[in-house]
Write a protein that holds these residues in place. Sequence first.
Motif, PDB file in Angstrom:
ATOM      1  N   ASP A   1     -18.638 -25.896  23.181  1.00 25.15           N
ATOM      2  CA  ASP A   1     -17.967 -25.775  24.481  1.00 25.15           C
ATOM      3  C   ASP A   1     -17.073 -24.541  24.548  1.00 25.15           C
ATOM      4  N   CYS A   2     -16.625 -24.068  23.385  1.00 24.64           N
ATOM      5  CA  CYS A   2     -15.705 -22.927  23.367  1.00 24.64           C
ATOM      6  C   CYS A   2     -16.422 -21.595  23.558  1.00 24.64           C
ATOM      7  N   CYS A   3     -17.487 -21.387  22.761  1.00 22.04           N
ATOM      8  CA  CYS A   3     -18.111 -20.059  22.790  1.00 22.04           C
ATOM      9  C   CYS A   3     -19.525 -20.061  23.357  1.00 22.04           C
ATOM     10  N   GLY A   4     -20.118 -21.239  23.569  1.00 26.19           N
ATOM     11  CA  GLY A   4     -21.449 -21.308  24.159  1.00 26.19           C
ATOM     12  C   GLY A   4     -22.594 -21.195  23.178  1.00 26.19           C
ATOM     13  N   LYS A   5     -22.297 -21.035  21.879  1.00 27.53           N
ATOM     14  CA  LYS A   5     -23.375 -20.932  20.891  1.00 27.53           C
ATOM     15  C   LYS A   5     -24.144 -22.246  20.835  1.00 27.53           C
ATOM     16  N   VAL A   6     -25.470 -22.139  20.611  1.00 31.22           N
ATOM     17  CA  VAL A   6     -26.331 -23.314  20.477  1.00 31.22           C
ATOM     18  C   VAL A   6     -26.639 -23.491  18.996  1.00 31.22           C
ATOM     19  N   PHE A   7     -26.576 -24.733  18.506  1.00 30.37           N
ATOM     20  CA  PHE A   7     -26.775 -25.017  17.092  1.00 30.37           C
ATOM     21  C   PHE A   7     -27.981 -25.916  16.879  1.00 30.37           C
TER      22      PHE A   7
ATOM     23  N   ASN B   1     -30.973 -21.865  37.960  1.00 30.22           N
ATOM     24  CA  ASN B   1     -29.527 -21.803  38.170  1.00 30.22           C
ATOM     25  C   ASN B   1     -28.701 -22.473  37.075  1.00 30.22           C
ATOM     26  N   LYS B   2     -29.311 -22.803  35.927  1.00 26.64           N
ATOM     27  CA  LYS B   2     -28.553 -23.311  34.791  1.00 26.64           C
ATOM     28  C   LYS B   2     -27.765 -22.139  34.210  1.00 26.64           C
ATOM     29  N   VAL B   3     -26.559 -22.396  33.702  1.00 29.12           N
ATOM     30  CA  VAL B   3     -25.700 -21.322  33.204  1.00 29.12           C
ATOM     31  C   VAL B   3     -25.665 -21.351  31.683  1.00 29.12           C
ATOM     32  N   PHE B   4     -25.711 -20.161  31.071  1.00 34.23           N
ATOM     33  CA  PHE B   4     -25.675 -20.028  29.619  1.00 34.23           C
ATOM     34  C   PHE B   4     -24.518 -19.127  29.228  1.00 34.23           C
ATOM     35  N   TYR B   5     -23.940 -19.411  28.070  1.00 36.56           N
ATOM     36  CA  TYR B   5     -22.772 -18.674  27.611  1.00 36.56           C
ATOM     37  C   TYR B   5     -23.072 -17.824  26.386  1.00 36.56           C
ATOM     38  N   SER B   6     -24.345 -17.741  26.020  1.00 34.49           N
ATOM     39  CA  SER B   6     -24.746 -16.832  24.944  1.00 34.49           C
ATOM     40  C   SER B   6     -26.136 -16.302  25.256  1.00 34.49           C
ATOM     41  N   LYS B   7     -26.388 -15.072  24.791  1.00 34.43           N
ATOM     42  CA  LYS B   7     -27.700 -14.461  25.024  1.00 34.43           C
ATOM     43  C   LYS B   7     -28.788 -15.245  24.308  1.00 34.43           C
ATOM     44  N   LYS B   8     -28.455 -15.755  23.118  1.00 32.82           N
ATOM     45  CA  LYS B   8     -29.439 -16.492  22.323  1.00 32.82           C
ATOM     46  C   LYS B   8     -29.911 -17.747  23.062  1.00 32.82           C
ATOM     47  N   SER B   9     -28.981 -18.528  23.589  1.00 32.18           N
ATOM     48  CA  SER B   9     -29.373 -19.753  24.289  1.00 32.18           C
ATOM     49  C   SER B   9     -30.126 -19.425  25.580  1.00 32.18           C
ATOM     50  N   TYR B  10     -29.735 -18.338  26.244  1.00 31.66           N
ATOM     51  CA  TYR B  10     -30.444 -17.933  27.456  1.00 31.66           C
ATOM     52  C   TYR B  10     -31.881 -17.525  27.135  1.00 31.66           C
ATOM     53  N   ARG B  11     -32.067 -16.712  26.089  1.00 30.53           N
ATOM     54  CA  ARG B  11     -33.412 -16.261  25.710  1.00 30.53           C
ATOM     55  C   ARG B  11     -34.290 -17.447  25.308  1.00 30.53           C
TER      56      ARG B  11
END
Length: 191
Positions: A20-26, A61-71
Amino acid sequence: TKSKLNYHKNVCHQEKPQCDCCGKVFANKMTLKYHLNSKLTPQAKPAKPKEKLYIPCKGCNKVFYSKKSYRAHVVIHDGLTYPCPICGKLFQWKRNLARHTRNHRERDAGNTHECRECGKTFSSRDCYNNHMRLSKKHVPEDAYGHECSYCGKKFATKWCMVDHIDWDHLKRIKYQCRVCFKVSALNVCEG
């Protein structure tokens, strides 16, 4: 061992959590927990302030907070598919294609996987693993935590429940043979 099985379940069979803080996906909850602990410990080096990203998907229209999760997400809309060189079946993800081709190799080699508890045999390790993870013969009743809002039937995974709702209640056809057009309630393993 039981600990290795639990680790495998946590790593391979859960939805990918996002910080929730930085948007990284694990890959799993354990790596997210490690990430959060490393961020919160006083011994941790102060992190360089990162630019806050806000990447809306143009397709949904979903929002992503990191390029990795968006890609990882955007391929859904790009229509990228990976064809099986053996049977032509299309896959959205390379890892699913790799698992599928491994099933071809196992089946061609005549490998079978037998359940020691019920004697049922499977032509691929993935189908056997699904059997052990989802079969009411082998999974304790308290593991069925996903309840259908229409009829109250319980399922071991969210995806099994979604398939049930789509097939039984909404009458949606999700799985259909491309050769004979027979429809199926489940995405049945090849072989």
